[in-house]
Design a protein around this motif. Sequence first.
Motif, PDB file in Angstrom:
ATOM      1  N   GLY A  66     138.819  42.479 -29.343  1.00  0.00           N
ATOM      2  CA  GLY A  66     137.677  43.037 -27.865  1.00  0.00           C
ATOM      3  C   GLY A  66     138.431  42.815 -26.460  1.00  0.00           C
ATOM      4  O   GLY A  66     138.126  43.047 -25.439  1.00  0.00           O
ATOM      5  N   GLU A  67     139.458  41.816 -26.568  1.00  0.00           N
ATOM      6  CA  GLU A  67     140.259  41.362 -25.178  1.00  0.00           C
ATOM      7  C   GLU A  67     141.708  42.239 -25.074  1.00  0.00           C
ATOM      8  O   GLU A  67     142.467  41.593 -25.552  1.00  0.00           O
ATOM      9  N   SER A  68     141.265  43.396 -24.919  1.00  0.00           N
ATOM     10  CA  SER A  68     142.539  44.432 -24.982  1.00  0.00           C
ATOM     11  C   SER A  68     143.966  43.937 -24.323  1.00  0.00           C
ATOM     12  O   SER A  68     143.870  43.588 -23.274  1.00  0.00           O
ATOM     13  N   GLY A  69     145.053  43.821 -25.121  1.00  0.00           N
ATOM     14  CA  GLY A  69     146.038  43.405 -24.978  1.00  0.00           C
ATOM     15  C   GLY A  69     146.629  42.035 -25.067  1.00  0.00           C
ATOM     16  O   GLY A  69     147.862  41.890 -24.936  1.00  0.00           O
ATOM     17  N   ALA A  70     145.593  41.186 -25.158  1.00  0.00           N
ATOM     18  CA  ALA A  70     145.667  39.518 -25.338  1.00  0.00           C
ATOM     19  C   ALA A  70     146.414  39.291 -26.300  1.00  0.00           C
ATOM     20  O   ALA A  70     147.351  38.432 -26.233  1.00  0.00           O
ATOM     21  N   GLY A  71     146.356  40.082 -27.528  1.00  0.00           N
ATOM     22  CA  GLY A  71     147.035  39.553 -28.827  1.00  0.00           C
ATOM     23  C   GLY A  71     148.499  39.636 -28.776  1.00  0.00           C
ATOM     24  O   GLY A  71     149.367  39.005 -29.136  1.00  0.00           O
ATOM     25  N   MET A  72     148.935  40.770 -27.848  1.00  0.00           N
ATOM     26  CA  MET A  72     150.196  40.992 -27.528  1.00  0.00           C
ATOM     27  C   MET A  72     150.624  39.979 -26.606  1.00  0.00           C
ATOM     28  O   MET A  72     151.993  39.706 -26.688  1.00  0.00           O
ATOM     29  N   VAL A  73     150.150  39.679 -25.838  1.00  0.00           N
ATOM     30  CA  VAL A  73     150.526  38.472 -24.820  1.00  0.00           C
ATOM     31  C   VAL A  73     150.689  37.054 -25.615  1.00  0.00           C
ATOM     32  O   VAL A  73     152.073  36.636 -25.566  1.00  0.00           O
ATOM     33  N   ILE A  74     149.971  36.746 -26.489  1.00  0.00           N
ATOM     34  CA  ILE A  74     150.373  35.768 -27.465  1.00  0.00           C
ATOM     35  C   ILE A  74     151.491  35.772 -28.245  1.00  0.00           C
ATOM     36  O   ILE A  74     152.327  35.017 -28.223  1.00  0.00           O
ATOM     37  N   LEU A  75     151.604  36.954 -28.843  1.00  0.00           N
ATOM     38  CA  LEU A  75     152.719  37.370 -29.525  1.00  0.00           C
ATOM     39  C   LEU A  75     154.160  37.493 -29.121  1.00  0.00           C
ATOM     40  O   LEU A  75     155.105  36.715 -29.642  1.00  0.00           O
ATOM     41  N   ARG A  76     154.100  38.028 -27.888  1.00  0.00           N
ATOM     42  CA  ARG A  76     155.486  37.791 -27.040  1.00  0.00           C
ATOM     43  C   ARG A  76     155.760  36.273 -26.787  1.00  0.00           C
ATOM     44  O   ARG A  76     156.834  35.952 -26.675  1.00  0.00           O
ATOM     45  N   MET A  77     154.775  35.572 -26.446  1.00  0.00           N
ATOM     46  CA  MET A  77     155.011  34.020 -26.208  1.00  0.00           C
ATOM     47  C   MET A  77     155.749  33.328 -27.451  1.00  0.00           C
ATOM     48  O   MET A  77     156.395  32.451 -27.326  1.00  0.00           O
ATOM     49  N   LEU A  78     155.168  33.517 -28.590  1.00  0.00           N
ATOM     50  CA  LEU A  78     155.389  33.228 -29.686  1.00  0.00           C
ATOM     51  C   LEU A  78     156.822  33.387 -30.158  1.00  0.00           C
ATOM     52  O   LEU A  78     157.805  32.706 -30.476  1.00  0.00           O
ATOM     53  N   ASP A  79     157.112  34.874 -29.808  1.00  0.00           N
ATOM     54  CA  ASP A  79     158.654  35.424 -30.059  1.00  0.00           C
ATOM     55  C   ASP A  79     159.619  34.472 -29.174  1.00  0.00           C
ATOM     56  O   ASP A  79     160.595  34.048 -29.502  1.00  0.00           O
ATOM     57  N   ARG A  80     159.359  34.424 -27.962  1.00  0.00           N
ATOM     58  CA  ARG A  80     160.090  33.839 -27.094  1.00  0.00           C
ATOM     59  C   ARG A  80     160.416  32.189 -27.387  1.00  0.00           C
ATOM     60  O   ARG A  80     161.586  31.909 -27.124  1.00  0.00           O
ATOM     61  N   ALA A  81     159.305  31.690 -27.828  1.00  0.00           N
ATOM     62  CA  ALA A  81     159.245  30.079 -28.178  1.00  0.00           C
ATOM     63  C   ALA A  81     160.162  30.164 -29.621  1.00  0.00           C
ATOM     64  O   ALA A  81     160.516  29.042 -29.951  1.00  0.00           O
ATOM     65  N   GLY A  82     160.328  31.135 -30.181  1.00  0.00           N
ATOM     66  CA  GLY A  82     160.917  31.251 -31.639  1.00  0.00           C
ATOM     67  C   GLY A  82     160.097  30.342 -32.713  1.00  0.00           C
ATOM     68  O   GLY A  82     160.481  29.979 -33.747  1.00  0.00           O
ATOM     69  N   LEU A  83     158.591  30.264 -32.381  1.00  0.00           N
ATOM     70  CA  LEU A  83     157.828  29.861 -33.226  1.00  0.00           C
ATOM     71  C   LEU A  83     157.324  31.035 -34.444  1.00  0.00           C
ATOM     72  O   LEU A  83     156.600  31.934 -34.231  1.00  0.00           O
ATOM     73  N   GLU A  84     157.609  30.530 -35.698  1.00  0.00           N
ATOM     74  CA  GLU A  84     157.384  31.381 -36.545  1.00  0.00           C
ATOM     75  C   GLU A  84     156.584  30.554 -37.718  1.00  0.00           C
ATOM     76  O   GLU A  84     156.746  29.461 -37.678  1.00  0.00           O
ATOM     77  N   GLY A  85     155.828  31.140 -38.623  1.00  0.00           N
ATOM     78  CA  GLY A  85     154.863  30.518 -39.501  1.00  0.00           C
ATOM     79  C   GLY A  85     153.815  29.899 -38.943  1.00  0.00           C
ATOM     80  O   GLY A  85     153.518  28.668 -39.384  1.00  0.00           O
ATOM     81  N   HIS A  86     153.035  30.336 -37.799  1.00  0.00           N
ATOM     82  CA  HIS A  86     152.275  29.574 -37.076  1.00  0.00           C
ATOM     83  C   HIS A  86     151.115  30.608 -36.419  1.00  0.00           C
ATOM     84  O   HIS A  86     151.854  31.675 -35.705  1.00  0.00           O
ATOM     85  N   VAL A  87     149.764  30.535 -36.568  1.00  0.00           N
ATOM     86  CA  VAL A  87     148.824  31.265 -36.033  1.00  0.00           C
ATOM     87  C   VAL A  87     148.366  30.608 -34.630  1.00  0.00           C
ATOM     88  O   VAL A  87     148.339  29.287 -34.701  1.00  0.00           O
ATOM     89  N   VAL A  88     148.392  31.233 -33.649  1.00  0.00           N
ATOM     90  CA  VAL A  88     147.848  30.671 -32.269  1.00  0.00           C
ATOM     91  C   VAL A  88     146.676  31.644 -31.909  1.00  0.00           C
ATOM     92  O   VAL A  88     146.584  32.773 -31.774  1.00  0.00           O
ATOM     93  N   ILE A  89     145.483  31.032 -31.546  1.00  0.00           N
ATOM     94  CA  ILE A  89     144.225  31.672 -31.208  1.00  0.00           C
ATOM     95  C   ILE A  89     143.638  31.169 -29.983  1.00  0.00           C
ATOM     96  O   ILE A  89     143.585  29.890 -29.623  1.00  0.00           O
TER      97      ILE A  89
END
Length: 122
Positions: A66-89
């Motif tokens: 319901g927070e349109s676009g927020a998931g992509m914000v988190i995903l981009r930051m995970l990509d930049r950090a190189g963090l795989e195999g982790h969920v951030v909520i």
Amino acid sequence: MTAITRLGVILTDRGSKYAVSGAPVQSRADVDAVLRDLKSDKSYAKATHNTWAAVLPTGALKADDGESGAGMVILRMLDRAGLEGHVVIVTRWYGGKKLGGDRFRRVQDATRAYLDYIGTRL
């Protein structure tokens, strides 16, 4: 299942409260289990949004809740950090005032706090 790291409410903005949590995951089933565990806490279950993202061996997943676009914000930051195999909520309890574009900055702030926290633990 791996325990969830909950940093709790880390910031507020115009009445809205933001918390961040996360856990190691390897599959969508793991992500679902982490979300179920988080929402077993009534406070998180009643939150306005539990936005999340994860980079798994099978690819990236995200949900805005319901927070349109927020998931992509988190995903981009995970990509930049190189963090795989982790969920951030990032959890938001709406405070009654719309934040406009600032809501994305708060999601970034919460995600950064989590990345900083686990970076000191890796």
